[in-house]
Design a protein around this motif. Structure first.
Motif, PDB file in Angstrom:
ATOM      1  N   GLU A 244       0.859  -1.184   0.000  1.00 39.27           N
ATOM      2  CA  GLU A 244       0.000   0.000   0.000  1.00 39.27           C
ATOM      3  C   GLU A 244       0.892   1.230   0.000  1.00 39.27           C
ATOM      4  OE1 GLU A 244      -3.159   0.218   2.917  1.00 39.27           O
ATOM      5  OE2 GLU A 244      -3.131  -1.959   3.114  1.00 39.27           O
ATOM      6  N   VAL A 245       0.661   2.130  -0.955  1.00 44.08           N
ATOM      7  CA  VAL A 245       1.411   3.386  -1.004  1.00 44.08           C
ATOM      8  C   VAL A 245       1.177   4.148   0.293  1.00 44.08           C
ATOM      9  CG1 VAL A 245       1.639   5.612  -2.168  1.00 44.08           C
ATOM     10  CG2 VAL A 245       1.391   3.517  -3.523  1.00 44.08           C
ATOM     11  N   GLY A 246       2.260   4.645   0.867  1.00 43.57           N
ATOM     12  CA  GLY A 246       2.194   5.403   2.102  1.00 43.57           C
ATOM     13  C   GLY A 246       2.414   4.584   3.362  1.00 43.57           C
TER      14      GLY A 246
ATOM     15  N   CYS B 141       6.478   2.385   1.194  1.00 42.96           N
ATOM     16  CA  CYS B 141       6.036   2.130  -0.175  1.00 42.96           C
ATOM     17  C   CYS B 141       5.625   3.475  -0.779  1.00 42.96           C
ATOM     18  CB  CYS B 141       4.871   1.154  -0.178  1.00 42.96           C
ATOM     19  SG  CYS B 141       4.248   0.804  -1.839  1.00 42.96           S
ATOM     20  N   THR B 142       6.336   3.891  -1.830  1.00 44.61           N
ATOM     21  CA  THR B 142       6.060   5.192  -2.440  1.00 44.61           C
ATOM     22  C   THR B 142       5.430   5.089  -3.823  1.00 44.61           C
ATOM     23  OG1 THR B 142       8.301   5.323  -3.330  1.00 44.61           O
ATOM     24  CG2 THR B 142       7.923   6.310  -1.145  1.00 44.61           C
ATOM     25  N   GLY B 143       5.343   3.885  -4.369  1.00 45.76           N
ATOM     26  CA  GLY B 143       4.731   3.754  -5.684  1.00 45.76           C
ATOM     27  C   GLY B 143       4.433   2.316  -6.039  1.00 45.76           C
ATOM     28  N   LEU B 144       3.356   2.136  -6.804  1.00 42.37           N
ATOM     29  CA  LEU B 144       2.928   0.827  -7.301  1.00 42.37           C
ATOM     30  C   LEU B 144       2.417   0.988  -8.719  1.00 42.37           C
ATOM     31  CD1 LEU B 144       0.650  -0.365  -4.347  1.00 42.37           C
ATOM     32  CD2 LEU B 144       2.875  -1.313  -4.953  1.00 42.37           C
ATOM     33  N   ARG B 145       2.822   0.077  -9.582  1.00 37.61           N
ATOM     34  CA  ARG B 145       2.197   0.029 -10.902  1.00 37.61           C
ATOM     35  C   ARG B 145       2.358  -1.367 -11.479  1.00 37.61           C
ATOM     36  NH1 ARG B 145       5.072   0.032 -15.564  1.00 37.61           N
ATOM     37  NH2 ARG B 145       7.231   0.728 -15.516  1.00 37.61           N
TER      38      ARG B 145
ATOM     39  N   ALA C 201      13.536   0.496  -6.821  1.00 37.69           N
ATOM     40  CA  ALA C 201      12.441  -0.059  -7.628  1.00 37.69           C
ATOM     41  C   ALA C 201      12.630  -1.565  -7.716  1.00 37.69           C
ATOM     42  CB  ALA C 201      12.432   0.563  -9.021  1.00 37.69           C
ATOM     43  N   THR C 202      11.553  -2.315  -7.451  1.00 39.83           N
ATOM     44  CA  THR C 202      11.613  -3.766  -7.492  1.00 39.83           C
ATOM     45  C   THR C 202      10.491  -4.303  -8.370  1.00 39.83           C
ATOM     46  OG1 THR C 202      10.178  -3.977  -5.550  1.00 39.83           O
ATOM     47  CG2 THR C 202      12.558  -3.914  -5.147  1.00 39.83           C
ATOM     48  N   LEU C 203      10.754  -5.416  -9.006  1.00 39.37           N
ATOM     49  CA  LEU C 203       9.746  -6.140  -9.758  1.00 39.37           C
ATOM     50  C   LEU C 203       9.282  -7.291  -8.874  1.00 39.37           C
ATOM     51  CD1 LEU C 203       8.293  -6.265 -12.516  1.00 39.37           C
ATOM     52  CD2 LEU C 203      10.093  -7.846 -13.259  1.00 39.37           C
ATOM     53  N   VAL C 204       7.969  -7.330  -8.599  1.00 39.27           N
ATOM     54  CA  VAL C 204       7.422  -8.264  -7.625  1.00 39.27           C
ATOM     55  C   VAL C 204       6.307  -9.087  -8.277  1.00 39.27           C
ATOM     56  CG1 VAL C 204       6.194  -8.411  -5.401  1.00 39.27           C
ATOM     57  CG2 VAL C 204       7.969  -6.688  -5.741  1.00 39.27           C
ATOM     58  N   HIS C 205       6.230 -10.368  -7.886  1.00 39.01           N
ATOM     59  CA  HIS C 205       5.150 -11.231  -8.369  1.00 39.01           C
ATOM     60  C   HIS C 205       3.813 -10.761  -7.814  1.00 39.01           C
ATOM     61  CE1 HIS C 205       7.513 -14.415 -10.200  1.00 39.01           C
ATOM     62  NE2 HIS C 205       8.286 -14.459  -9.125  1.00 39.01           N
ATOM     63  N   LYS C 206       2.777 -10.905  -8.628  1.00 37.49           N
ATOM     64  CA  LYS C 206       1.417 -10.761  -8.134  1.00 37.49           C
ATOM     65  C   LYS C 206       1.030 -12.067  -7.441  1.00 37.49           C
ATOM     66  CE  LYS C 206      -0.486  -7.460 -11.390  1.00 37.49           C
ATOM     67  NZ  LYS C 206      -1.564  -7.257 -12.367  1.00 37.49           N
ATOM     68  N   ARG C 207      -0.014 -11.995  -6.648  1.00 41.73           N
ATOM     69  CA  ARG C 207      -0.494 -13.186  -5.954  1.00 41.73           C
ATOM     70  C   ARG C 207      -0.855 -14.249  -6.988  1.00 41.73           C
ATOM     71  NH1 ARG C 207      -2.540 -13.445  -0.938  1.00 41.73           N
ATOM     72  NH2 ARG C 207      -2.956 -11.216  -0.870  1.00 41.73           N
ATOM     73  N   PRO C 208      -0.415 -15.487  -6.779  1.00 42.49           N
ATOM     74  CA  PRO C 208      -0.763 -16.550  -7.716  1.00 42.49           C
ATOM     75  C   PRO C 208      -2.271 -16.777  -7.776  1.00 42.49           C
ATOM     76  CG  PRO C 208       0.976 -17.266  -6.218  1.00 42.49           C
ATOM     77  CD  PRO C 208       0.467 -15.937  -5.717  1.00 42.49           C
ATOM     78  N   VAL C 209      -2.770 -17.076  -8.938  1.00 42.50           N
ATOM     79  CA  VAL C 209      -4.191 -17.374  -9.102  1.00 42.50           C
ATOM     80  C   VAL C 209      -4.411 -18.829  -8.713  1.00 42.50           C
ATOM     81  CG1 VAL C 209      -6.099 -17.483 -10.738  1.00 42.50           C
ATOM     82  CG2 VAL C 209      -4.365 -15.695 -10.949  1.00 42.50           C
ATOM     83  N   ALA C 210      -5.426 -19.057  -7.883  1.00 36.26           N
ATOM     84  CA  ALA C 210      -5.676 -20.417  -7.379  1.00 36.26           C
ATOM     85  C   ALA C 210      -6.132 -21.337  -8.482  1.00 36.26           C
ATOM     86  CB  ALA C 210      -6.712 -20.392  -6.270  1.00 36.26           C
TER      87      ALA C 210
END
Length: 168
Positions: free
Chosen positions: A25-27, A124-128, A159-168
């Motif tokens: 979450e930003v902020g 956390c200062t940014g998400l995209r 800046a980091t590249l992060v996985h999204k939550r896996p889809v069940a």
């Protein structure tokens, strides 16, 4: 080699991991504990492993004669940066990061000495969402390291590249 699974009937199992993209979450400020006390051995080993032969890290007599060093060697700032980021791994990126994309705005406003304890926090200062890599997102973090007195000793934007939550 796969990791061993828990015994059947062992009850609820929780495996430590970092955050999925959607959990940031930003902020939000994430405090990383426990801290890490820096030893002389840490500094000398890191400095020599990285071929940094600056006497300000290795030569106690030279450092004792320099104004502004308080009569002692300084801890290698790259060790400080690495430790600051390392303190965040278990809480933020363990098993969820794809890659570090880069660091900007790195600064070391106060020195670190042998015996200082480092504490880190990340904002956390940014998400995209990634445009080129489905299932991944870019998280921007401001890392801050403080010593045991609360003085900021390092700061960096990452800046980091992060996985999204896996889809069940």
């Amino acid at each position: 080699m796969s990791t061993p699974e828990p015994a059947p009937g062992a009850g609820k199992v929780v495996e430590q991991r970092g955050l999925w993209f959607e959990e940031y979450e930003v902020g939000t400020t994430y405090l990383h504990r426990p801290g890490r006390t820096v030893t002389e051995a840490d500094n000398v080993l890191f400095t020599t492993l990285t071929m940094n032969i600056q006497p300000l890290h290795l030569d106690a007599v030279w450092a004792s004669q320099q104004p502004g060093f308080h009569g002692q060697r300084l801890v290698n700032s790259m060790f400080t940066l690495s430790t600051m980021v390392g303190l965040s791994v278990a809480q933020l990126t363990q098993g969820t990061i794809v890659a570090n994309l880069g660091f900007t705005d790195v600064s070391f406003p106060n020195p670190v000495y042998h015996g200082d304890t480092l504490y880190a926090e990340s904002i956390c200062t940014g998400l995209r969402e990634s445009k080129s890599r489905p299932g991944e997102g870019i998280v921007t973090l401001e890392h801050i390291a403080r010593n045991q007195h609360g003085d900021v000793v390092a700061r960096a934007t990452r800046a980091t590249l992060v996985h999204k939550r896996p889809v069940a």
